[in-house]
Write an enzyme that holds these catalytic residues in place. Sequence first.
Site, PDB file in Angstrom:
ATOM      1  N   HIS A 140       3.993 -13.533 -31.150  1.00  0.00           N
ATOM      2  CA  HIS A 140       5.106 -12.603 -31.326  1.00  0.00           C
ATOM      3  C   HIS A 140       4.637 -11.362 -32.067  1.00  0.00           C
ATOM      4  O   HIS A 140       3.937 -11.488 -33.063  1.00  0.00           O
ATOM      5  CB  HIS A 140       6.227 -13.270 -32.126  1.00  0.00           C
ATOM      6  CG  HIS A 140       7.345 -12.308 -32.417  1.00  0.00           C
ATOM      7  ND1 HIS A 140       8.251 -11.936 -31.450  1.00  0.00           N
ATOM      8  CD2 HIS A 140       7.669 -11.610 -33.541  1.00  0.00           C
ATOM      9  CE1 HIS A 140       9.104 -11.059 -31.978  1.00  0.00           C
ATOM     10  NE2 HIS A 140       8.769 -10.844 -33.236  1.00  0.00           N
ATOM     11  N   ALA A 168      -8.244  -9.184  -2.145  1.00  0.00           N
ATOM     12  CA  ALA A 168      -9.656  -9.292  -2.509  1.00  0.00           C
ATOM     13  C   ALA A 168      -9.972 -10.652  -3.123  1.00  0.00           C
ATOM     14  O   ALA A 168     -10.950 -11.314  -2.747  1.00  0.00           O
ATOM     15  CB  ALA A 168     -10.004  -8.177  -3.489  1.00  0.00           C
ATOM     16  N   ALA A 215       1.093   3.633   6.614  1.00  0.00           N
ATOM     17  CA  ALA A 215       0.712   2.429   5.844  1.00  0.00           C
ATOM     18  C   ALA A 215       1.478   1.231   6.410  1.00  0.00           C
ATOM     19  O   ALA A 215       2.297   0.623   5.739  1.00  0.00           O
ATOM     20  CB  ALA A 215       1.028   2.632   4.362  1.00  0.00           C
ATOM     21  N   VAL A 216       1.200   0.941   7.681  1.00  0.00           N
ATOM     22  CA  VAL A 216       1.977  -0.085   8.385  1.00  0.00           C
ATOM     23  C   VAL A 216       1.240  -1.430   8.471  1.00  0.00           C
ATOM     24  O   VAL A 216       1.598  -2.279   9.264  1.00  0.00           O
ATOM     25  CB  VAL A 216       2.365   0.384   9.804  1.00  0.00           C
ATOM     26  CG1 VAL A 216       3.303   1.584   9.738  1.00  0.00           C
ATOM     27  CG2 VAL A 216       1.129   0.724  10.629  1.00  0.00           C
ATOM     28  N   ILE A 270       0.833  -1.207   0.000  1.00  0.00           N
ATOM     29  CA  ILE A 270       0.000   0.000   0.000  1.00  0.00           C
ATOM     30  C   ILE A 270       0.869   1.259   0.000  1.00  0.00           C
ATOM     31  O   ILE A 270       0.629   2.201  -0.750  1.00  0.00           O
ATOM     32  CB  ILE A 270      -1.000  -0.037   1.183  1.00  0.00           C
ATOM     33  CG1 ILE A 270      -2.000  -1.185   0.955  1.00  0.00           C
ATOM     34  CG2 ILE A 270      -1.724   1.291   1.354  1.00  0.00           C
ATOM     35  CD1 ILE A 270      -2.987  -1.421   2.079  1.00  0.00           C
TER      36      ILE A 270
HETATM   37  P1  FAD Z   1     -13.545  -5.652   3.341  1.00  0.00           P
HETATM   38  O1  FAD Z   1     -13.358  -5.306   1.924  1.00  0.00           O
HETATM   39  O2  FAD Z   1     -12.807  -4.874   4.372  1.00  0.00           O
HETATM   40  O3  FAD Z   1     -15.115  -5.577   3.594  1.00  0.00           O
HETATM   41  C1  FAD Z   1     -15.666  -5.748   4.844  1.00  0.00           C
HETATM   42  C2  FAD Z   1     -17.016  -5.075   4.861  1.00  0.00           C
HETATM   43  O4  FAD Z   1     -17.680  -5.438   6.052  1.00  0.00           O
HETATM   44  C3  FAD Z   1     -16.965  -3.550   4.859  1.00  0.00           C
HETATM   45  O5  FAD Z   1     -17.912  -3.048   3.962  1.00  0.00           O
HETATM   46  C4  FAD Z   1     -17.334  -3.172   6.294  1.00  0.00           C
HETATM   47  O6  FAD Z   1     -17.988  -1.928   6.391  1.00  0.00           O
HETATM   48  C5  FAD Z   1     -18.289  -4.304   6.624  1.00  0.00           C
HETATM   49  N1  FAD Z   1     -18.407  -4.583   8.052  1.00  0.00           N
HETATM   50  C6  FAD Z   1     -17.427  -4.837   8.949  1.00  0.00           C
HETATM   51  N2  FAD Z   1     -17.946  -5.133  10.154  1.00  0.00           N
HETATM   52  C7  FAD Z   1     -19.285  -5.068  10.009  1.00  0.00           C
HETATM   53  C8  FAD Z   1     -20.360  -5.268  10.875  1.00  0.00           C
HETATM   54  N3  FAD Z   1     -20.183  -5.637  12.148  1.00  0.00           N
HETATM   55  N4  FAD Z   1     -21.605  -5.102  10.398  1.00  0.00           N
HETATM   56  C9  FAD Z   1     -21.827  -4.745   9.113  1.00  0.00           C
HETATM   57  N5  FAD Z   1     -20.841  -4.551   8.240  1.00  0.00           N
HETATM   58  C10 FAD Z   1     -19.595  -4.710   8.682  1.00  0.00           C
HETATM   59  N6  FAD Z   1      -6.389  -6.269  -2.570  1.00  0.00           N
HETATM   60  C11 FAD Z   1      -6.206  -6.807  -3.786  1.00  0.00           C
HETATM   61  O7  FAD Z   1      -6.468  -7.994  -3.983  1.00  0.00           O
HETATM   62  N7  FAD Z   1      -5.738  -6.049  -4.828  1.00  0.00           N
HETATM   63  C12 FAD Z   1      -5.425  -4.743  -4.684  1.00  0.00           C
HETATM   64  O8  FAD Z   1      -5.005  -4.093  -5.630  1.00  0.00           O
HETATM   65  C13 FAD Z   1      -5.614  -4.153  -3.413  1.00  0.00           C
HETATM   66  N8  FAD Z   1      -5.340  -2.847  -3.222  1.00  0.00           N
HETATM   67  C14 FAD Z   1      -5.598  -2.283  -2.006  1.00  0.00           C
HETATM   68  C15 FAD Z   1      -5.332  -0.931  -1.841  1.00  0.00           C
HETATM   69  C16 FAD Z   1      -5.601  -0.310  -0.634  1.00  0.00           C
HETATM   70  C17 FAD Z   1      -5.332   1.166  -0.474  1.00  0.00           C
HETATM   71  C18 FAD Z   1      -6.156  -1.073   0.433  1.00  0.00           C
HETATM   72  C19 FAD Z   1      -6.487  -0.419   1.746  1.00  0.00           C
HETATM   73  C20 FAD Z   1      -6.406  -2.420   0.287  1.00  0.00           C
HETATM   74  C21 FAD Z   1      -6.121  -3.045  -0.938  1.00  0.00           C
HETATM   75  N9  FAD Z   1      -6.343  -4.410  -1.139  1.00  0.00           N
HETATM   76  C22 FAD Z   1      -6.109  -4.967  -2.369  1.00  0.00           C
HETATM   77  C23 FAD Z   1      -6.838  -5.275  -0.060  1.00  0.00           C
HETATM   78  C24 FAD Z   1      -8.325  -5.523  -0.228  1.00  0.00           C
HETATM   79  O9  FAD Z   1      -9.013  -4.294  -0.200  1.00  0.00           O
HETATM   80  C25 FAD Z   1      -8.819  -6.430   0.903  1.00  0.00           C
HETATM   81  O10 FAD Z   1      -8.053  -7.605   0.939  1.00  0.00           O
HETATM   82  C26 FAD Z   1     -10.276  -6.800   0.685  1.00  0.00           C
HETATM   83  O11 FAD Z   1     -11.100  -5.660   0.636  1.00  0.00           O
HETATM   84  C27 FAD Z   1     -10.772  -7.731   1.804  1.00  0.00           C
HETATM   85  O12 FAD Z   1     -12.079  -8.077   1.545  1.00  0.00           O
HETATM   86  P2  FAD Z   1     -13.084  -8.465   2.714  1.00  0.00           P
HETATM   87  O13 FAD Z   1     -14.391  -8.703   2.050  1.00  0.00           O
HETATM   88  O14 FAD Z   1     -12.502  -9.523   3.539  1.00  0.00           O
HETATM   89  O15 FAD Z   1     -13.189  -7.182   3.640  1.00  0.00           O
HETATM   90  P1  AMP Z   2       2.219  -4.182   4.669  1.00  0.00           P
HETATM   91  O1  AMP Z   2       1.835  -5.027   5.856  1.00  0.00           O
HETATM   92  O2  AMP Z   2       2.656  -4.955   3.460  1.00  0.00           O
HETATM   93  O3  AMP Z   2       1.182  -3.159   4.332  1.00  0.00           O
HETATM   94  O4  AMP Z   2       3.516  -3.367   5.112  1.00  0.00           O
HETATM   95  C1  AMP Z   2       3.568  -2.525   6.235  1.00  0.00           C
HETATM   96  C2  AMP Z   2       5.032  -2.249   6.528  1.00  0.00           C
HETATM   97  O5  AMP Z   2       5.150  -1.236   7.527  1.00  0.00           O
HETATM   98  C3  AMP Z   2       5.801  -3.455   7.060  1.00  0.00           C
HETATM   99  O6  AMP Z   2       6.828  -3.772   6.164  1.00  0.00           O
HETATM  100  C4  AMP Z   2       6.337  -2.994   8.417  1.00  0.00           C
HETATM  101  O7  AMP Z   2       7.665  -3.443   8.631  1.00  0.00           O
HETATM  102  C5  AMP Z   2       6.333  -1.478   8.296  1.00  0.00           C
HETATM  103  N1  AMP Z   2       6.263  -0.777   9.607  1.00  0.00           N
HETATM  104  C6  AMP Z   2       5.478  -1.069  10.671  1.00  0.00           C
HETATM  105  N2  AMP Z   2       5.672  -0.187  11.704  1.00  0.00           N
HETATM  106  C7  AMP Z   2       6.619   0.713  11.282  1.00  0.00           C
HETATM  107  C8  AMP Z   2       7.261   1.890  11.859  1.00  0.00           C
HETATM  108  N3  AMP Z   2       6.961   2.350  13.099  1.00  0.00           N
HETATM  109  N4  AMP Z   2       8.192   2.547  11.122  1.00  0.00           N
HETATM  110  C9  AMP Z   2       8.486   2.130   9.872  1.00  0.00           C
HETATM  111  N5  AMP Z   2       7.925   1.036   9.274  1.00  0.00           N
HETATM  112  C10 AMP Z   2       6.994   0.329   9.946  1.00  0.00           C
END
Ligand code: FAD
Ligand code: AMP
Length: 476
Positions: free
Chosen positions: A453, A329, A278-279, A194
């Site tokens: 190709h 996802a 973004a940790v 991220i």
């Molecule tokens: P989520 O997508 O988090 O969905 C959970 C849902 O449950 C949410 O709508 C939430 O509001 C709802 N919810 C939670 N608790 C409750 C509750 N008690 N009652 C009602 N609703 C609730 N993954 C990829 O594969 N490819 C990518 O390119 C990618 N890019 C990403 C970029 C960013 C910036 C981020 C933050 C994540 C990215 N991911 C990517 C990760 C991906 O978004 C997650 O792995 C994925 O969304 C997980 O899906 P999920 O359905 O488990 O949970």
């Molecule tokens: P990811 O889990 O792929 O999103 O990566 C998050 C990254 O943040 C990991 O590689 C961690 O090592 C790094 N991280 C966590 N805490 C800190 C911190 N305090 N300072 C710098 N990097 C961190």
Amino acid sequence: MAKSFDVVIIGGGPAGYVAAIRAAQLGLKTACVDKWINKQGKPALGGTCLNVGCIPSKALLDSSEHYHRLIHDLPTHGITAKDAGIDIKAMIKRKDDVVQKLTGGVEMLFKVNKIDWFKGHGRLLANKQVEVSPVDGKGKPEVIQASNVILASGSAPIEIDAAPQDGNRIVDSTGALEFTEVPKRLGIIGGGVIGLELGSVWRRLGANVTILEAQDSFLAHTDQQIAREALKQFTKQGMEIKLGARVVATKVNPKSVTVEYKDGAGDHKFQVDKLIVAVGRRPYTDNLIAPEAGVLLDEAGFVHVDKEWRANQPGVYAIGDVIGGPMLAHKGSEEGVAVAEIIAGGHGHVNYNAIPLVIYTAPEIAWVGRTEEQLKTAGIAYKTGAFPFAANGRALAMNQGIGLVKILADAETDRILGVHMIGHMVSELLQEAVVAIEFQASAEDLARTIHSHPSLAEAIHEAALAVDKRALHKSN
Ligand code: FAD
Ligand code: AMP
């Protein structure tokens, strides 16, 4: 009497909404409880992925890449544009439009499949009852009855004490999708997927980006040959990546943020205009399970499940980010399909050895299967074949001769164990490797497969040939 369903899913992200669609396809009476409120203040399906994750980040990566190419790449093609500019507001609006189109699409799929969408916070009670409370706290909770419950509540960004977010200067990944102007100096804590993707967006638009990563190795879970190439390319692009750098404190000033970090050389301090935290992400189970439901979490807070995604209570399952594993996802969606099929009396299966992983930077990084480091640790004898895009006709024609494809195959059986790539659009190329691993192909199978190709995919063909030391367009 409480409304009752064959399946109630809590969470409408890619794990939950896909589980809902598959369950409905299989004839199960299905409901999905989701509480997401989007930027426009409306309930929306799609979870993190569609609203603030995969999709909006890719939309911004695409916009910023166009801008960057216009300035830095297209002149090589003889194309120049006067007064090239970037309208951040328009870029963010386009991103929002893409998000709305897709989340609206999921809503439509729910209608078509006759899935009941309960808009509110879901909480699992005893005996597979689910309490749905309005998100705004107004109105009465409703209790619905399920024969099966699937927990798919996803994950949330991890917050660290050293950098508390103020929603303006210090933000998480969601805030980094909403900057209204390009920060001159952008700090990012965490050099993971991220951090690198969001750093790329704003660097391409002109920000000076510094990434602070606590670990000593870059992209520690990626094949290290690929990670080294990535570090070289990102550094060349001007991204400053500090490894072994742990952020220990931050201070928000009127016009900047002071970031303090420690590394092997001592204590350091610098200023940025914006700081992205973004940790990593944590399982999101806040108020999800009532104590009387008796569902166990593991020590890291993930819902504890067995190999068939069953929690410790009969009829309760969990999928997606909330059970851990790669937080992706497509991993969650596959689990959703598998669990729906199990509930319907079938057999669900997810091949965790064939999950594609992609980092959408430029060059992109993509892999499937095991890394060279993992094979060494496991004591598995392997052969390697690699091929650089610098020797690939299509890549050169596109001015994209950066990176490589690397295939790892079992030394004895030739079976493909891992495929690792860095280069232009390798996110799309990877799928051939995923199919190969799914079908238990050997490197020779790929070597004997005709590739068109000129194509970037020829690099995969050549890497497969190189496993047997017979690449045609490089010396072996
Ligand atoms: P989520 O997508 O988090 O969905 C959970 C849902 O449950 C949410 O709508 C939430 O509001 C709802 N919810 C939670 N608790 C409750 C509750 N008690 N009652 C009602 N609703 C609730 N993954 C990829 O594969 N490819 C990518 O390119 C990618 N890019 C990403 C970029 C960013 C910036 C981020 C933050 C994540 C990215 N991911 C990517 C990760 C991906 O978004 C997650 O792995 C994925 O969304 C997980 O899906 P999920 O359905 O488990 O949970
Ligand atoms: P990811 O889990 O792929 O999103 O990566 C998050 C990254 O943040 C990991 O590689 C961690 O090592 C790094 N991280 C966590 N805490 C800190 C911190 N305090 N300072 C710098 N990097 C961190």
